[in-house]
Design a protein around this motif. Structure first.
Motif, PDB file in Angstrom:
ATOM      1  N   THR A  15       0.857  -1.180   0.000  1.00  0.00           N
ATOM      2  CA  THR A  15       0.000   0.000   0.000  1.00  0.00           C
ATOM      3  C   THR A  15       0.892   1.229   0.000  1.00  0.00           C
ATOM      4  OG1 THR A  15      -1.750  -1.137   1.224  1.00  0.00           O
ATOM      5  CG2 THR A  15      -1.804   1.259   1.221  1.00  0.00           C
ATOM      6  N   LEU A  16       0.712   2.074  -1.010  1.00  0.00           N
ATOM      7  CA  LEU A  16       1.486   3.305  -1.132  1.00  0.00           C
ATOM      8  C   LEU A  16       0.529   4.486  -1.066  1.00  0.00           C
ATOM      9  CD1 LEU A  16       3.624   2.097  -4.149  1.00  0.00           C
ATOM     10  CD2 LEU A  16       4.402   2.278  -1.803  1.00  0.00           C
ATOM     11  N   THR A  17       1.017   5.619  -0.594  1.00  0.00           N
ATOM     12  CA  THR A  17       0.193   6.822  -0.518  1.00  0.00           C
ATOM     13  C   THR A  17       0.909   7.982  -1.193  1.00  0.00           C
ATOM     14  OG1 THR A  17       1.117   7.663   1.554  1.00  0.00           O
ATOM     15  CG2 THR A  17      -0.689   6.047   1.732  1.00  0.00           C
ATOM     16  N   ASP A  18       0.252   9.136  -1.193  1.00  0.00           N
ATOM     17  CA  ASP A  18       0.877  10.321  -1.779  1.00  0.00           C
ATOM     18  C   ASP A  18       2.170  10.685  -1.050  1.00  0.00           C
ATOM     19  OD1 ASP A  18      -0.413  12.678   0.238  1.00  0.00           O
ATOM     20  OD2 ASP A  18      -1.690  10.922  -0.134  1.00  0.00           O
ATOM     21  N   GLN A  19       2.367  10.186   0.163  1.00  0.00           N
ATOM     22  CA  GLN A  19       3.624  10.409   0.883  1.00  0.00           C
ATOM     23  C   GLN A  19       4.788   9.655   0.227  1.00  0.00           C
ATOM     24  OE1 GLN A  19       3.659  12.687   3.451  1.00  0.00           O
ATOM     25  NE2 GLN A  19       1.557  12.930   2.732  1.00  0.00           N
ATOM     26  N   PHE A  87       9.047  -6.786 -16.997  1.00  0.00           N
ATOM     27  CA  PHE A  87       8.574  -5.937 -15.921  1.00  0.00           C
ATOM     28  C   PHE A  87       8.040  -6.780 -14.770  1.00  0.00           C
ATOM     29  CE2 PHE A  87       8.060  -3.864 -19.955  1.00  0.00           C
ATOM     30  CZ  PHE A  87       8.463  -2.563 -19.744  1.00  0.00           C
ATOM     31  N   TRP A  88       8.066  -6.199 -13.575  1.00  0.00           N
ATOM     32  CA  TRP A  88       7.338  -6.729 -12.438  1.00  0.00           C
ATOM     33  C   TRP A  88       6.084  -5.867 -12.336  1.00  0.00           C
ATOM     34  CZ3 TRP A  88       8.206 -11.099  -9.870  1.00  0.00           C
ATOM     35  CH2 TRP A  88       9.469 -11.679  -9.956  1.00  0.00           C
ATOM     36  N   VAL A  89       4.908  -6.466 -12.528  1.00  0.00           N
ATOM     37  CA  VAL A  89       3.643  -5.733 -12.625  1.00  0.00           C
ATOM     38  C   VAL A  89       2.615  -6.342 -11.677  1.00  0.00           C
ATOM     39  CG1 VAL A  89       1.803  -5.015 -14.197  1.00  0.00           C
ATOM     40  CG2 VAL A  89       4.132  -5.267 -15.057  1.00  0.00           C
ATOM     41  N   ALA A  90       1.832  -5.473 -11.037  1.00  0.00           N
ATOM     42  CA  ALA A  90       0.783  -5.935 -10.121  1.00  0.00           C
ATOM     43  C   ALA A  90      -0.543  -5.238 -10.438  1.00  0.00           C
ATOM     44  CB  ALA A  90       1.169  -5.639  -8.678  1.00  0.00           C
ATOM     45  N   PRO A  91      -1.652  -6.002 -10.479  1.00  0.00           N
ATOM     46  CA  PRO A  91      -2.957  -5.355 -10.602  1.00  0.00           C
ATOM     47  C   PRO A  91      -3.212  -4.523  -9.349  1.00  0.00           C
ATOM     48  CG  PRO A  91      -3.224  -7.713 -10.251  1.00  0.00           C
ATOM     49  CD  PRO A  91      -1.755  -7.450 -10.344  1.00  0.00           C
ATOM     50  N   SER A  92      -3.643  -3.282  -9.543  1.00  0.00           N
ATOM     51  CA  SER A  92      -3.715  -2.343  -8.427  1.00  0.00           C
ATOM     52  C   SER A  92      -4.936  -1.442  -8.516  1.00  0.00           C
ATOM     53  CB  SER A  92      -2.461  -1.466  -8.417  1.00  0.00           C
ATOM     54  OG  SER A  92      -1.298  -2.257  -8.370  1.00  0.00           O
ATOM     55  N   THR A  93      -5.306  -0.903  -7.375  1.00  0.00           N
ATOM     56  CA  THR A  93      -6.382   0.079  -7.280  1.00  0.00           C
ATOM     57  C   THR A  93      -5.789   1.375  -6.754  1.00  0.00           C
ATOM     58  OG1 THR A  93      -8.012  -1.653  -6.803  1.00  0.00           O
ATOM     59  CG2 THR A  93      -8.621   0.611  -6.258  1.00  0.00           C
ATOM     60  N   LEU A  94      -5.929   2.434  -7.549  1.00  0.00           N
ATOM     61  CA  LEU A  94      -5.480   3.763  -7.154  1.00  0.00           C
ATOM     62  C   LEU A  94      -6.727   4.573  -6.795  1.00  0.00           C
ATOM     63  CD1 LEU A  94      -3.317   6.015  -6.935  1.00  0.00           C
ATOM     64  CD2 LEU A  94      -3.613   6.379  -9.402  1.00  0.00           C
ATOM     65  N   ILE A  95      -6.782   5.079  -5.566  1.00  0.00           N
ATOM     66  CA  ILE A  95      -7.950   5.815  -5.092  1.00  0.00           C
ATOM     67  C   ILE A  95      -7.520   7.211  -4.642  1.00  0.00           C
ATOM     68  CG2 ILE A  95      -9.852   5.912  -3.430  1.00  0.00           C
ATOM     69  CD1 ILE A  95      -9.554   2.853  -3.140  1.00  0.00           C
ATOM     70  N   PHE A  96      -8.116   8.232  -5.262  1.00  0.00           N
ATOM     71  CA  PHE A  96      -7.939   9.612  -4.816  1.00  0.00           C
ATOM     72  C   PHE A  96      -9.091   9.930  -3.874  1.00  0.00           C
ATOM     73  CE2 PHE A  96      -5.481   9.500  -8.645  1.00  0.00           C
ATOM     74  CZ  PHE A  96      -4.369  10.258  -8.322  1.00  0.00           C
ATOM     75  N   HIS A  97      -8.774  10.564  -2.751  1.00  0.00           N
ATOM     76  CA  HIS A  97      -9.754  10.820  -1.699  1.00  0.00           C
ATOM     77  C   HIS A  97     -10.237  12.270  -1.728  1.00  0.00           C
ATOM     78  CE1 HIS A  97      -8.368   6.972  -0.175  1.00  0.00           C
ATOM     79  NE2 HIS A  97      -7.137   7.443  -0.252  1.00  0.00           N
ATOM     80  N   ARG A 141      -7.207  17.004 -14.431  1.00  0.00           N
ATOM     81  CA  ARG A 141      -6.765  17.823 -13.308  1.00  0.00           C
ATOM     82  C   ARG A 141      -7.909  17.858 -12.297  1.00  0.00           C
ATOM     83  NH1 ARG A 141      -5.013  20.500 -17.867  1.00  0.00           N
ATOM     84  NH2 ARG A 141      -2.786  20.884 -17.959  1.00  0.00           N
ATOM     85  N   PHE A 142      -7.557  17.794 -11.033  1.00  0.00           N
ATOM     86  CA  PHE A 142      -8.588  17.791  -9.991  1.00  0.00           C
ATOM     87  C   PHE A 142      -7.951  18.106  -8.656  1.00  0.00           C
ATOM     88  CE2 PHE A 142      -7.034  13.571 -10.906  1.00  0.00           C
ATOM     89  CZ  PHE A 142      -6.641  13.097  -9.672  1.00  0.00           C
ATOM     90  N   GLN A 143      -8.805  18.415  -7.707  1.00  0.00           N
ATOM     91  CA  GLN A 143      -8.362  18.602  -6.340  1.00  0.00           C
ATOM     92  C   GLN A 143      -8.708  17.339  -5.561  1.00  0.00           C
ATOM     93  OE1 GLN A 143      -9.460  22.389  -4.561  1.00  0.00           O
ATOM     94  NE2 GLN A 143      -9.680  23.250  -6.613  1.00  0.00           N
ATOM     95  N   ALA A 144      -7.822  16.939  -4.689  1.00  0.00           N
ATOM     96  CA  ALA A 144      -8.028  15.760  -3.841  1.00  0.00           C
ATOM     97  C   ALA A 144      -7.114  15.886  -2.637  1.00  0.00           C
ATOM     98  CB  ALA A 144      -7.725  14.478  -4.602  1.00  0.00           C
ATOM     99  N   SER A 145      -7.558  15.327  -1.532  1.00  0.00           N
ATOM    100  CA  SER A 145      -6.745  15.412  -0.313  1.00  0.00           C
ATOM    101  C   SER A 145      -5.525  14.502  -0.368  1.00  0.00           C
ATOM    102  CB  SER A 145      -7.594  15.088   0.913  1.00  0.00           C
ATOM    103  OG  SER A 145      -8.110  13.779   0.819  1.00  0.00           O
ATOM    104  N   GLY A 146      -5.532  13.509  -1.247  1.00  0.00           N
ATOM    105  CA  GLY A 146      -4.407  12.591  -1.387  1.00  0.00           C
ATOM    106  C   GLY A 146      -4.848  11.331  -2.093  1.00  0.00           C
ATOM    107  N   TYR A 147      -3.961  10.349  -2.142  1.00  0.00           N
ATOM    108  CA  TYR A 147      -4.310   9.083  -2.782  1.00  0.00           C
ATOM    109  C   TYR A 147      -3.728   7.906  -2.024  1.00  0.00           C
ATOM    110  CZ  TYR A 147       0.384   8.720  -4.875  1.00  0.00           C
ATOM    111  OH  TYR A 147       1.740   8.619  -5.064  1.00  0.00           O
ATOM    112  N   THR A 148      -4.288   6.742  -2.328  1.00  0.00           N
ATOM    113  CA  THR A 148      -3.772   5.471  -1.823  1.00  0.00           C
ATOM    114  C   THR A 148      -3.726   4.505  -2.993  1.00  0.00           C
ATOM    115  OG1 THR A 148      -4.886   5.882   0.289  1.00  0.00           O
ATOM    116  CG2 THR A 148      -4.071   3.662  -0.089  1.00  0.00           C
ATOM    117  N   LEU A 149      -2.610   3.812  -3.142  1.00  0.00           N
ATOM    118  CA  LEU A 149      -2.441   2.783  -4.167  1.00  0.00           C
ATOM    119  C   LEU A 149      -2.360   1.436  -3.462  1.00  0.00           C
ATOM    120  CD1 LEU A 149      -1.808   1.999  -7.178  1.00  0.00           C
ATOM    121  CD2 LEU A 149       0.598   2.173  -6.543  1.00  0.00           C
ATOM    122  N   HIS A 150      -3.304   0.541  -3.786  1.00  0.00           N
ATOM    123  CA  HIS A 150      -3.343  -0.799  -3.196  1.00  0.00           C
ATOM    124  C   HIS A 150      -2.937  -1.813  -4.264  1.00  0.00           C
ATOM    125  CE1 HIS A 150      -5.626   0.801   0.216  1.00  0.00           C
ATOM    126  NE2 HIS A 150      -6.357   1.437  -0.671  1.00  0.00           N
TER     127      HIS A 150
END
Length: 178
Positions: A15-19, A87-97, A141-150
């Motif tokens: 799990t990765l975030t905008d950080q 490549f090393w590839v993983a199916p992922s969900t990117l969610i902007f909050h 382009r959009f505004q969002a408080s951040g994201y999480t990549l699962h």
């Protein structure tokens, strides 16, 4: 000392975030689907008289989320001249909050979208973070408080785009594999 969740690919966490933005690369990540959702929903008490527009409060934070189902490229393996790149590839969900003020374009419905870059832009007048998703036939382009990549499955070694059967179809599941 950190332990990699997938040592073969060098993936440190599922799990990765905008950080973690500095450590992530978005180039050539295939987007299989995108959706905008509102997780607020109707009140839990079914006896309340509820109208969808009763609950609009322009001062409240947005409950919208932008979901992308993508093949996240964990690592590129370049074996040298005249050899195929893997490549090393993983199916992922990117969610902007807390998304709002989405503008941009989706130019094609025939060719799959691919990310080239995801980056923060200058904050809006409100001081809230702005984001830009750029890719082939895609510019949002959009505004969002951040994201999480699962990352939903461990990375697979091979081509940069996974087949639907390998990735388990389209999914916006926010659960990481580890």
């Amino acid at each position: 000392m950190t332990t990699d969740v997938h040592p073969e690919s060098g993936l440190r966490k599922a799990t990765l975030t905008d950080q973690d933005l500095v450590e992530t690369s978005w180039d050539h990540c295939r987007i299989h689907a995108l959706a905008v959702t509102d997780d607020e929903g109707p009140p839990d008490d079914p006896t309340l008289d509820y109208r969808e527009d009763d609950d609009l409060d322009p001062t409240a934070p947005s409950a919208l989320q932008l979901h992308l189902d993508l093949d996240y490229i964990v690592r590129r393996v370049d074996p040298g001249p005249m050899r195929q790149i893997h490549f090393w590839v993983a199916p992922s969900t990117l969610i902007f909050h807390n998304v709002w003020d989405i503008v941009g374009s989706l130019h094609s419905v025939c060719l799959p979208f691919e990310l080239k870059d995801l980056r923060p832009e200058a904050p809006a007048q409100s001081g809230e973070p702005c984001w830009r998703l750029e890719g082939r036939d895609l510019d949002l382009r959009f505004q969002a408080s951040g994201y999480t990549l699962h990352l939903r499955q461990p990375p697979r070694y091979g081509n940069r785009v996974l087949r639907m059967a390998e990735r388990g179809g389209i999914s916006f599941d926010p659960k990481p594999f580890a």
